[in-house]
Design a protein around this motif. Sequence first.
Motif, PDB file in Angstrom:
ATOM      1  N   SER A  58       0.868  -1.176   0.000  1.00 24.00           N
ATOM      2  CA  SER A  58       0.000   0.000   0.000  1.00 24.00           C
ATOM      3  C   SER A  58       0.905   1.226   0.000  1.00 24.00           C
ATOM      4  CB  SER A  58      -0.930   0.005   1.225  1.00 24.00           C
ATOM      5  OG  SER A  58      -0.167  -0.004   2.421  1.00 24.00           O
ATOM      6  N   TYR A  59       0.300   2.405  -0.050  1.00 25.94           N
ATOM      7  CA  TYR A  59       1.071   3.644  -0.141  1.00 25.94           C
ATOM      8  C   TYR A  59       0.676   4.615   0.961  1.00 25.94           C
ATOM      9  CZ  TYR A  59       2.282   2.014  -4.829  1.00 25.94           C
ATOM     10  OH  TYR A  59       2.745   1.279  -5.885  1.00 25.94           O
ATOM     11  N   ALA A  60       1.644   5.399   1.418  1.00 26.85           N
ATOM     12  CA  ALA A  60       1.371   6.411   2.438  1.00 26.85           C
ATOM     13  C   ALA A  60       2.297   7.594   2.236  1.00 26.85           C
ATOM     14  CB  ALA A  60       1.572   5.822   3.827  1.00 26.85           C
ATOM     15  N   GLY A  61       2.363   8.079   1.011  1.00 28.53           N
ATOM     16  CA  GLY A  61       3.316   9.120   0.656  1.00 28.53           C
ATOM     17  C   GLY A  61       2.922  10.505   1.117  1.00 28.53           C
ATOM     18  N   THR A  62       3.724  11.467   0.719  1.00 31.19           N
ATOM     19  CA  THR A  62       3.553  12.848   1.175  1.00 31.19           C
ATOM     20  C   THR A  62       2.785  13.725   0.193  1.00 31.19           C
ATOM     21  OG1 THR A  62       5.682  13.429   0.182  1.00 31.19           O
ATOM     22  CG2 THR A  62       5.682  12.759   2.506  1.00 31.19           C
ATOM     23  N   LEU A  92      -2.308   3.425  13.425  1.00 31.82           N
ATOM     24  CA  LEU A  92      -3.155   3.933  12.354  1.00 31.82           C
ATOM     25  C   LEU A  92      -2.316   4.107  11.087  1.00 31.82           C
ATOM     26  CD1 LEU A  92      -5.236   6.632  14.230  1.00 31.82           C
ATOM     27  CD2 LEU A  92      -6.141   4.607  13.120  1.00 31.82           C
ATOM     28  N   VAL A  93      -2.856   3.677   9.944  1.00 32.16           N
ATOM     29  CA  VAL A  93      -2.071   3.676   8.721  1.00 32.16           C
ATOM     30  C   VAL A  93      -2.353   4.924   7.891  1.00 32.16           C
ATOM     31  CG1 VAL A  93      -1.935   1.178   8.628  1.00 32.16           C
ATOM     32  CG2 VAL A  93      -3.847   2.325   7.534  1.00 32.16           C
ATOM     33  N   LEU A  94      -1.359   5.305   7.092  1.00 35.93           N
ATOM     34  CA  LEU A  94      -1.495   6.455   6.215  1.00 35.93           C
ATOM     35  C   LEU A  94      -2.057   6.001   4.877  1.00 35.93           C
ATOM     36  CD1 LEU A  94       1.925   8.185   6.908  1.00 35.93           C
ATOM     37  CD2 LEU A  94      -0.244   8.556   8.072  1.00 35.93           C
ATOM     38  N   GLY A  95      -2.932   6.806   4.297  1.00 34.29           N
ATOM     39  CA  GLY A  95      -3.521   6.402   3.016  1.00 34.29           C
ATOM     40  C   GLY A  95      -4.197   5.065   3.208  1.00 34.29           C
ATOM     41  N   GLY A  96      -3.550   4.019   2.720  1.00 36.31           N
ATOM     42  CA  GLY A  96      -3.935   2.675   3.083  1.00 36.31           C
ATOM     43  C   GLY A  96      -4.768   1.928   2.072  1.00 36.31           C
ATOM     44  N   ALA A  97      -4.851   0.595   2.304  1.00 39.80           N
ATOM     45  CA  ALA A  97      -5.471  -0.319   1.363  1.00 39.80           C
ATOM     46  C   ALA A  97      -6.956  -0.047   1.144  1.00 39.80           C
ATOM     47  CB  ALA A  97      -5.263  -1.753   1.844  1.00 39.80           C
ATOM     48  N   GLY A 297      -1.884  -0.645  -4.219  1.00 38.31           N
ATOM     49  CA  GLY A 297      -0.951  -1.738  -3.991  1.00 38.31           C
ATOM     50  C   GLY A 297      -1.603  -3.109  -3.944  1.00 38.31           C
ATOM     51  N   LEU A 298      -0.807  -4.080  -3.525  1.00 42.91           N
ATOM     52  CA  LEU A 298      -1.232  -5.477  -3.536  1.00 42.91           C
ATOM     53  C   LEU A 298      -2.448  -5.747  -2.652  1.00 42.91           C
ATOM     54  CD1 LEU A 298       2.234  -7.257  -3.246  1.00 42.91           C
ATOM     55  CD2 LEU A 298       0.757  -7.233  -5.260  1.00 42.91           C
ATOM     56  N   ALA A 299      -2.517  -5.106  -1.496  1.00 40.73           N
ATOM     57  CA  ALA A 299      -3.628  -5.373  -0.580  1.00 40.73           C
ATOM     58  C   ALA A 299      -4.959  -4.976  -1.203  1.00 40.73           C
ATOM     59  CB  ALA A 299      -3.412  -4.648   0.744  1.00 40.73           C
TER      60      ALA A 299
END
Length: 450
Positions: A58-62, A92-97, A297-299
Amino acid sequence: MSLRMLRLVPRAAKPATGLRFSSSSSAALSRTPLYAFHTDPEHGGKMVPFAGFEMPLSYAGTKNDVVAGGPGESNVRAKDWQWRGLLISSRLVLGGAVAEHHQVRNAAGLFDVGHMVQSTFTGPGALAFLSSLLPASLSTLSPTSPFRSTLSVILKPDGGILDDCMITRWGQDSFYLVTNAGRRDEDLAWISSRLDAWEGDNVNWDVLGNHGLVALQGPEAAKALESVLPKDVAALLPKVTFGSSIKANTSWGELHLARGGYTGEDGFEISIPEVKGGESEALSRALLEHSDVKLAGLAARDSLRLEAGLCLYGHDLDESIGIGEAGLAWVVGKDRRESKDFVGAERTMKELAKGGAGITRKRIGLNVEKGAPARERAKIFSPSGEEIGVVTSGLPAPTTKTNISMGYISTRTTEGLHKKGSKVLVEVRGKKRNAEVTLMPWIEVGYYRG
């Protein structure tokens, strides 16, 4: 005698089967052309070992314009969201699946699928050779643009499924094959052995080690792709329907644009030749300039494909499972049922015959009651407590907001519990919970058919 031209990418490690994680060092893993792109802080790809590659979970970019949901904390905690037994985060996740999943359902998501194995088969013997290898009706596919593709399976001699694949006819004697990264070693060894034994006309086999592959998926995918293509190519896209493709000359080289994907939505899988290096990244950045496109992403890919009722090799399919058991009768062409001249035909035709001789289990969908979802390897029981099957995939579906699972149930229960509407039990965390057999998919698919 056959002529085989084989070009392989050096590999440092044997890939895992299916979507499974490994604790091995990243130094032992391969990377797609987009690895540096994923790990750029503006994208913030969470990289995990997958099928012998380092891939983004997954992604959690800026950057607000590349991360689904935008940078910042989502409302989905890791304890609520697992993927193949791996916690996405311990906080807690950023962005996320989940955000990426909804992005694809509502707009468009961009996936790196460059780990997949891309091959071409050319020469006067290509059609005959591939027709012996696959049960698909390849002779009926159009050899002119727009090219036609079909999902197929590679079978073992005993009729078990070695892998699922996508095959496209590029010309009278030219074909493009995409197979799973997690089955790379098995597939290449099997195809090589079949070519060594081939006594027909010449076949040239080329494994494309210098190509990237991305999947642009979602209802806004076509609009986004049109925005980056030359006008003459963009004008052709309305004629490219689900299961068809074109080749396009662009500033990123000659792309293969195949309409389809693995999410249940409209979209394209785009093969990109890495001639100078950086073509896959340049195209990806161009697509992300469109406001409807975010990274995925994959998730998210896993939850999207499950909602669409699509199988995942290594989980819902394996070497012990036949075409009839998997509910994939449609991959066997009508003419192939008559000729019965493909590898694994004997078992396949028995399973497809009226009454399904030899079938002892059937792939099914399950709606599971509220609470923890029934995940892979959860046992399925009859109402009386008899073990009758197993879950192969399962999760809380972000779109339907229900617990869904795929699995196999015995066809030999007196109540016919593999049939739609049957009430069964699934074992979750040591407790039996209610579930109902259902048809798949769980969503209304958005494939573009013109």
